[in-house]
Design a protein around this motif. Structure first.
Motif, PDB file in Angstrom:
ATOM      1  N   THR A 162      -4.452  -0.550  -0.650  1.00  3.85           N
ATOM      2  CA  THR A 162      -4.200   0.864  -0.379  1.00  3.85           C
ATOM      3  C   THR A 162      -4.543   1.108   1.084  1.00  3.85           C
ATOM      4  O   THR A 162      -5.403   0.438   1.649  1.00  3.85           O
ATOM      5  N   GLY A 169       0.818  -1.216   0.000  1.00  5.05           N
ATOM      6  CA  GLY A 169       0.000   0.000   0.000  1.00  5.05           C
ATOM      7  C   GLY A 169       0.843   1.254   0.000  1.00  5.05           C
ATOM      8  O   GLY A 169       0.429   2.300  -0.533  1.00  5.05           O
ATOM      9  N   SER A 200      -9.753   6.316  -1.783  1.00  2.17           N
ATOM     10  CA  SER A 200      -9.778   4.857  -1.655  1.00  2.17           C
ATOM     11  C   SER A 200     -10.744   4.421  -0.566  1.00  2.17           C
ATOM     12  O   SER A 200     -11.439   3.404  -0.708  1.00  2.17           O
ATOM     13  N   ILE A 241       1.387   2.605  -3.520  1.00  4.76           N
ATOM     14  CA  ILE A 241       0.302   3.397  -4.097  1.00  4.76           C
ATOM     15  C   ILE A 241       0.315   4.811  -3.529  1.00  4.76           C
ATOM     16  O   ILE A 241       0.219   5.804  -4.268  1.00  4.76           O
ATOM     17  N   SER A 242       0.432   4.924  -2.214  1.00  8.66           N
ATOM     18  CA  SER A 242       0.400   6.236  -1.572  1.00  8.66           C
ATOM     19  C   SER A 242       1.537   7.123  -2.053  1.00  8.66           C
ATOM     20  O   SER A 242       1.332   8.301  -2.385  1.00  8.66           O
TER      21      SER A 242
END
Length: 318
Positions: free
Chosen positions: A260, A107, A248, A110-111
């Motif tokens: 995420t 995750g 999200s 993604i961040s």
């Protein structure tokens, strides 16, 4: 070594020649930032988070757990609930028996990806619009300034919901939705800086030498507004990360099963009373990341200009 009223005084680098070496604003800013312990610690934390994101496959390999693999036999209790942290699952499991530690590591990718890419797009658009509005003035400034006002007044979530309903949730849509509404604040800050620079002597000299408008804007003016842009950029990244987590969380960002932090928090809502780890660890990852970026941004702001918070506030009003 020289003395003043009997006390020894050391001369910096220019002792032998009797002159003191000048230091550029960038070097002064670096020296101030280097002495800021909070900023340095925050930078180290950010580096660690970046390494965790890059080495996410290694984290999965060490734990022996796949990012989307559901361990229903040993990852869930007999009642079908997530298992708490243990030697096998260091951060516990989620509602499907997946390893939370591994999913947090993935995750982070993604961040950070959304945070950096969307911020770069945002700053790029904002700098170009701000340069054009501040440099040309007149009708161009009026049109672009009103466009900035419209963008700042538009409800962001309403646009995001409409865009997702048409295209469906995805990483690309999240980046577009964030970039489409974040550039206006950057443009307003750059415009204000350019307005104060366009009549300076070095700009007039460039004009008199026949330099084109594009050269003056990007070669002469832009370097003089980089400091506030860098400050705003470091403070914008954590904001973008939070916005991505919000999208999200609302189901408007990257669709599952891609992990995420916002999506994990959404999945944990129904289990927070029986599985505290399910919500605490993804939430802690989000808080630590945004806090580290914010503290680093504050340090960068103070390093360039202790009064530069006025520049940030300028993006919120005329």
């Amino acid at each position: 070594m020289s003395t003043t009223e009997g006390a020894p005084v050391d001369l910096e680098d220019g002792e032998a020649g009797g002159s003191i070496e000048g230091r550029s604003p960038w070097r002064l800013a670096w020296e101030r930032l280097r002495r800021d312990r909070v900023a340095i610690v925050s930078f180290v934390i950010i580096v660690i988070i970046i390494l965790v994101a890059i080495l996410a496959p290694l984290v999965a390999s060490i734990t022996g757990h796949g990012v989307d693999t559901q361990y229903r036999a040993n990852g869930l209790t007999p009642d079908g609930l997530p298992k708490p942290p243990s030697g096998e699952f260091l951060f516990g499991t989620d509602d499907l028996g997946r390893d939370i530690l591994v999913r947090i590591a993935y995750g982070a990718r993604i961040s950070l990806l959304v945070g950096v890419v969307a911020t770069l797009i945002t700053v790029g658009i904002g700098v170009i619009v701000g340069l054009a509005a501040g440099y040309f003035g007149g009708v161009v400034d009026t049109i672009l300034a009103r466009l900035v006002d419209v963008v700042l007044s538009f409800p962001f979530l309403l646009f995001a919901i409409a865009l997702v309903s048409i295209t469906g949730p995805s990483l690309k849509v999240a980046i577009i939705a964030i970039s489409a509404f974040s550039w206006a604040s950057v443009a307003r800050i750059v415009r204000g800086q350019v307005l104060s620079l366009r009549e300076r002597e070095f700009v007039q000299a460039a004009r008199s030498l026949g330099a084109s408008d594009s050269r003056i804007m990007f070669v002469d003016v832009l370097p003089n507004v980089l400091a506030p842009v860098i400050v705003y950029t470091t403070l914008l990244i954590p904001t973008v990360i939070v916005v991505e987590a919000t999208l999200s969380f609302l189901g408007l960002g990257v669709p599952p099963p891609t992990p995420t932090w916002g999506g994990m928090l959404n999945e944990a809502i129904s289990y927070y009373q029986v599985a505290w780890w399910f919500i605490v660890f993804p939430g802690a990852a989000l808080v630590i990341t945004t806090l580290a970026f914010n503290l680093l941004g504050d340090g960068v702001r103070d390093a360039f200009d202790p009064g530069s918070d006025r520049l940030i506030n300028a993006g919120k009003g005329d």
